[in-house]
Design a protein around this motif. Sequence first.
Motif, mmCIF file in Angstrom:
data_model
loop_
_atom_site.group_PDB
_atom_site.id
_atom_site.type_symbol
_atom_site.label_atom_id
_atom_site.label_comp_id
_atom_site.label_asym_id
_atom_site.label_seq_id
_atom_site.Cartn_x
_atom_site.Cartn_y
_atom_site.Cartn_z
ATOM 1 N N GLU A 1 0.607 19.808 -7.242
ATOM 2 C CA GLU A 1 -0.260 18.820 -7.901
ATOM 3 C C GLU A 1 0.526 17.944 -8.867
ATOM 4 O O GLU A 1 0.324 16.729 -8.927
ATOM 5 C CB GLU A 1 -1.409 19.526 -8.624
ATOM 6 N N GLY A 2 1.428 18.551 -9.639
ATOM 7 C CA GLY A 2 2.222 17.770 -10.579
ATOM 8 C C GLY A 2 3.107 16.753 -9.886
ATOM 9 O O GLY A 2 3.243 15.611 -10.345
ATOM 10 N N VAL A 3 3.721 17.145 -8.778
ATOM 11 C CA VAL A 3 4.576 16.216 -8.042
ATOM 12 C C VAL A 3 3.738 15.095 -7.441
ATOM 13 O O VAL A 3 4.121 13.921 -7.502
ATOM 14 C CB VAL A 3 5.377 16.960 -6.958
ATOM 15 N N ARG A 4 2.599 15.445 -6.858
ATOM 16 C CA ARG A 4 1.728 14.404 -6.289
ATOM 17 C C ARG A 4 1.277 13.420 -7.359
ATOM 18 O O ARG A 4 1.292 12.202 -7.152
ATOM 19 C CB ARG A 4 0.523 15.047 -5.605
ATOM 20 N N ARG A 5 0.917 13.912 -8.525
ATOM 21 C CA ARG A 5 0.484 13.011 -9.602
ATOM 22 C C ARG A 5 1.630 12.127 -10.074
ATOM 23 O O ARG A 5 1.445 10.925 -10.299
ATOM 24 C CB ARG A 5 -0.042 13.834 -10.785
ATOM 25 N N SER A 6 2.806 12.701 -10.253
ATOM 26 C CA SER A 6 3.919 11.906 -10.779
ATOM 27 C C SER A 6 4.335 10.829 -9.784
ATOM 28 O O SER A 6 4.653 9.697 -10.185
ATOM 29 C CB SER A 6 5.103 12.804 -11.132
ATOM 30 N N LEU A 7 4.338 11.151 -8.500
ATOM 31 C CA LEU A 7 4.677 10.140 -7.501
ATOM 32 C C LEU A 7 3.629 9.029 -7.461
ATOM 33 O O LEU A 7 3.961 7.846 -7.374
ATOM 34 C CB LEU A 7 4.813 10.779 -6.121
ATOM 35 N N SER A 8 2.366 9.416 -7.536
ATOM 36 C CA SER A 8 1.293 8.414 -7.536
ATOM 37 C C SER A 8 1.388 7.528 -8.774
ATOM 38 O O SER A 8 1.237 6.302 -8.687
ATOM 39 C CB SER A 8 -0.074 9.096 -7.466
ATOM 40 N N ASP A 9 1.644 8.142 -9.930
ATOM 41 C CA ASP A 9 1.779 7.357 -11.162
ATOM 42 C C ASP A 9 2.939 6.377 -11.058
ATOM 43 O O ASP A 9 2.854 5.227 -11.497
ATOM 44 C CB ASP A 9 1.989 8.284 -12.359
ATOM 45 N N MET B 1 0.844 -1.189 0.000
ATOM 46 C CA MET B 1 0.000 0.000 0.000
ATOM 47 C C MET B 1 0.885 1.246 0.000
ATOM 48 O O MET B 1 2.044 1.192 0.438
ATOM 49 C CB MET B 1 -0.899 0.035 1.239
ATOM 50 N N TYR B 2 0.323 2.361 -0.462
ATOM 51 C CA TYR B 2 1.103 3.595 -0.418
ATOM 52 C C TYR B 2 0.245 4.811 -0.140
ATOM 53 O O TYR B 2 -0.974 4.821 -0.356
ATOM 54 C CB TYR B 2 1.889 3.809 -1.719
ATOM 55 N N GLY B 3 0.911 5.839 0.368
ATOM 56 C CA GLY B 3 0.335 7.164 0.516
ATOM 57 C C GLY B 3 1.380 8.194 0.139
ATOM 58 O O GLY B 3 2.590 7.913 0.143
ATOM 59 N N VAL B 4 0.929 9.410 -0.179
ATOM 60 C CA VAL B 4 1.824 10.482 -0.616
ATOM 61 C C VAL B 4 1.400 11.782 0.047
ATOM 62 O O VAL B 4 0.215 12.126 0.047
ATOM 63 C CB VAL B 4 1.786 10.643 -2.157
ATOM 64 N N VAL B 5 2.363 12.506 0.607
ATOM 65 C CA VAL B 5 2.146 13.851 1.140
ATOM 66 C C VAL B 5 3.114 14.788 0.426
ATOM 67 O O VAL B 5 4.337 14.611 0.517
ATOM 68 C CB VAL B 5 2.386 13.917 2.658
ATOM 69 N N VAL B 6 2.589 15.760 -0.298
ATOM 70 C CA VAL B 6 3.405 16.739 -1.020
ATOM 71 C C VAL B 6 3.057 18.128 -0.508
ATOM 72 O O VAL B 6 1.878 18.471 -0.405
ATOM 73 C CB VAL B 6 3.154 16.663 -2.543
ATOM 74 N N HIS B 7 4.072 18.923 -0.180
ATOM 75 C CA HIS B 7 3.801 20.298 0.251
ATOM 76 C C HIS B 7 4.722 21.260 -0.489
ATOM 77 O O HIS B 7 5.824 20.894 -0.915
ATOM 78 C CB HIS B 7 3.955 20.447 1.769
ATOM 79 N N GLY B 8 4.225 22.476 -0.668
ATOM 80 C CA GLY B 8 5.000 23.507 -1.343
ATOM 81 C C GLY B 8 4.616 24.864 -0.827
ATOM 82 O O GLY B 8 3.822 24.994 0.115
ATOM 83 N N ASP B 9 5.155 25.906 -1.452
ATOM 84 C CA ASP B 9 4.875 27.265 -0.984
ATOM 85 C C ASP B 9 4.343 28.179 -2.088
ATOM 86 O O ASP B 9 3.823 29.248 -1.793
ATOM 87 C CB ASP B 9 6.137 27.877 -0.383
ATOM 88 N N VAL B 10 4.499 27.793 -3.347
ATOM 89 C CA VAL B 10 4.043 28.646 -4.447
ATOM 90 C C VAL B 10 3.381 27.832 -5.551
ATOM 91 O O VAL B 10 2.281 28.146 -5.994
ATOM 92 C CB VAL B 10 5.211 29.471 -5.044
#
Length: 358
Positions: A275-283, A262-271
Amino acid sequence: MTTVRKGQAAPKLPRDQFRARFLQAFHDPAYQAESAAIERLEAIAWDAYQQGRKAPVTVKAGPGYADPDYDLSVEWRDASERLQAAQQRWERRDTPDRLLLVCCSSRNDGTCPGEMSKTFRLTQLARQTIAHEAPGTEVDVLDLSRLNSDYDLHIHPCKGCASTAMPLCHWPCSCYPNHAERQTGDWMNEIFERWVAAHGVILLTPVYWYQVPSPLKLMMDRMVCADGGNPDPTTTHGKKADEAKAMELAGWDYPKHLAGRMYGVVVHGDVAGIEGVRRSLSDWLDWMGLHDAGVHSRLDRFIGYYEPYANSHDTLDADGAMQEEVRNVARAVLRGVQDLRAGRFHPPDCRLQRPRPK
């Protein structure tokens, strides 16, 4: 037979350039008292470089390998045996649930920034949540920022063996250590084992210039061997490109060595870029055969949108909703692991076969 293309690699270093690079590690004047000994070591290293002694200590592969007489690196064999043992523990139903939390920021307070990362704090939130809700669960925290603060610790870059032919990419990676070129101190054999042992994985990462931080990308690239890698280097007699090409063209099944977790992803940014990073990691994780733990397991959020970096920790302190969302990622993956191991988790596409495996 497909042609093996040649002509890109630079020639080997001449002796003077080799010596200059070797001596860079001894720039500190404290080493001058041992200059004669260092000169002797440089001569040994030059000889190893000239002869290409990548794996200077080997044993016969023995039973269970395609070529039992092949001289197999003892370091690779030991790493392979640890992965096999970890996989066997993972498959047993009587072992505790195990979650791997990967803190992917490059920053920690033991190096130039002088301050811990917000990602580390989010990782600790996830760890505490799992410990509170399922005290018997084993939680393994992999902090990739140690590449910047630990002595002589590396994730060396992927050499792209899979692009020549998938069977040339060995599981685990056999490109390192390469003692002839002093490509040592590689962390990946330990990291492979920690992924294999985990029933669930949570990646927690900031966004750096619209992408993941370099320690995470280094790890991702090196994990290509987990998705289709060849568990028997004797079939290609080490790095024989022509043999690997012939194997792939004859038919290769691209084994997914980490499938079923199983997996989960937490992505945070400031500007921007979350969304792109979260999608690429999930893919990426989907492609390797891992299962997401639902909509609450895939999170992207800004911390202090267009606010100063200097008080971003204070901003995180005030964002109770995001903290609870991170806890929910941990809860979702934890429950997904529990359902998976209890036989209650059945993805709708679990019986489908890929018509084009790769």
